[in-house]
Write an enzyme that holds these catalytic residues in place. Sequence first.
Site, mmCIF file in Angstrom:
data_model
loop_
_atom_site.group_PDB
_atom_site.id
_atom_site.type_symbol
_atom_site.label_atom_id
_atom_site.label_comp_id
_atom_site.label_asym_id
_atom_site.label_seq_id
_atom_site.Cartn_x
_atom_site.Cartn_y
_atom_site.Cartn_z
ATOM 1 N N GLY A 174 0.624 -1.308 -0.109
ATOM 2 C CA GLY A 174 0.001 0.190 0.129
ATOM 3 C C GLY A 174 0.783 1.216 0.158
ATOM 4 N N ILE A 175 1.964 1.212 0.743
ATOM 5 C CA ILE A 175 2.699 2.418 0.935
ATOM 6 C C ILE A 175 3.393 2.761 -0.547
ATOM 7 C CG2 ILE A 175 4.668 3.648 2.090
ATOM 8 C CD1 ILE A 175 3.782 2.007 4.657
ATOM 9 N N THR A 252 11.669 4.161 4.652
ATOM 10 C CA THR A 252 10.841 4.685 5.427
ATOM 11 C C THR A 252 10.227 3.459 5.887
ATOM 12 O OG1 THR A 252 9.117 4.818 3.777
ATOM 13 C CG2 THR A 252 9.796 7.021 4.467
ATOM 14 N N ALA A 253 11.019 2.235 5.583
ATOM 15 C CA ALA A 253 10.327 0.805 6.294
ATOM 16 C C ALA A 253 10.876 0.739 7.524
ATOM 17 C CB ALA A 253 10.912 -0.162 5.209
ATOM 18 N N ARG A 254 12.211 0.006 7.601
ATOM 19 C CA ARG A 254 12.640 -0.322 8.864
ATOM 20 C C ARG A 254 14.262 -0.256 8.542
ATOM 21 N NH1 ARG A 254 8.578 0.468 11.017
ATOM 22 N NH2 ARG A 254 7.235 -0.905 12.319
ATOM 23 N N ASP A 278 14.013 7.569 7.546
ATOM 24 C CA ASP A 278 13.291 7.786 8.708
ATOM 25 C C ASP A 278 13.226 6.782 9.677
ATOM 26 O OD1 ASP A 278 10.865 9.194 9.918
ATOM 27 O OD2 ASP A 278 9.654 7.685 9.108
ATOM 28 N N GLU A 283 17.143 1.994 16.593
ATOM 29 C CA GLU A 283 16.591 3.223 17.188
ATOM 30 C C GLU A 283 16.311 3.102 18.625
ATOM 31 O OE1 GLU A 283 12.795 3.588 15.138
ATOM 32 O OE2 GLU A 283 13.557 3.361 13.135
ATOM 33 N N HIS A 301 11.957 8.971 12.718
ATOM 34 C CA HIS A 301 10.816 7.630 12.673
ATOM 35 C C HIS A 301 9.368 8.849 12.833
ATOM 36 C CE1 HIS A 301 9.782 3.400 13.032
ATOM 37 N NE2 HIS A 301 8.646 3.879 12.573
HETATM 38 O O1 LIG Z 1 6.641 2.508 11.676
HETATM 39 C C1 LIG Z 1 5.544 2.577 11.633
HETATM 40 C C2 LIG Z 1 4.593 1.378 11.289
HETATM 41 O O2 LIG Z 1 5.018 0.262 11.134
HETATM 42 O O3 LIG Z 1 3.254 1.932 11.046
#
Ligand SMILES: O=CC(=O)O
Length: 342
Positions: A174-175, A252-254, A278, A283, A301
């Site tokens: 989706g992202i 922006t994932a992990r 991000d 972290e 994040h």
């Molecule tokens: O990092 C944010 C999520 O996994 O929704």
Amino acid sequence: MSSSSKPKVLLLGEIDHQPAKDAFNSLSAIAELVKPKSTNREDFIKECKSGAFNGVKAAYRTFNSVSITGKIDGEVCEVLGKKGAGLEFLSHNGAGYDQCNTADCTAAGIRISNVPTAVNAATADTAIYLMLGAVRNFNYPLLNLRKGDWRGKQPPPLGHDPEGKVLGILGMGGIGRDLKKKAEAFGMKVIYHNRNKLSEEMSGGAKYVGFGELLKTCDVISLNVPLNDSTRHMISTPQFDMMKDSVVIVNTARGAVIDEAALVKALDSGKVYSCGLDVYEEEPKVHPGLVDNPHVTLLPHMGTWTVETQTEMELWNISNVRSALETGQLRSPVPEQRVMKD
Ligand SMILES: O=CC(=O)O
């Protein structure tokens, strides 16, 4: 129903937004709502063993509740699952549920849900911000301005235009699909790699390519895959070596999808022009080679950190808890457990 005959719902972490607080409190008609007293993993395990949560059917957990329970691994599943408190459903408030070991949960009879869809737009917006920051090299002049030094002693290095560049999306969920639409508004050509090729309609016409081709042909690569055993460090030195010179990386994932030390080396050598991140491997620690690099765009994040998205995520997560209590099924079970039934 007397309170003792109701199942328990365990709240791990906080619910911050009023509509979601109200929705959670309304569960008290069908469940006893309980919270841990513990503030660290050792005490939490003792509290589970004390029987405080016996009869707990469902739990709502937040990303930050890892500070109370630690990772949801074998040790926690042992005391929370069928051999312990009896937990059956664990609803994680987030898209990425890598803090929960799915195999350990399955073994303990715990079914997990996550929050897909609600996170898409805000996370894709964050990827766009990071991509523009990195491609245009905006962080460097921004730092000078904040030091009261306008554009710095030397003019800042010229950035690049996204227009006409090839964006490779690794992970077209989706992202990734939302990001594709937004990147096209900047004149980018989007290609993607995914475990499975999507239908033309789902991919919006983006070309499907193999992993190697994506690495070799893109000007910008965005990571949009979940973190699991097969994606951990999927981008490391051999993959950077395959990329075009001066590639831009967006994550922006992990964090652990990228080998962070290898990324720092690739930035230092100039192989990677810049990156927008991000998320980080450990972290809240951020590799000093990233913090000290004025050319990279970094966020702590913040992908889903908006009032609207956070509210929507909390409500979605509560709907999983309610569905578990009322129907014995989660609304959005994680893919690994979709076949798990009573
Ligand atoms: O990092 C944010 C999520 O996994 O929704």
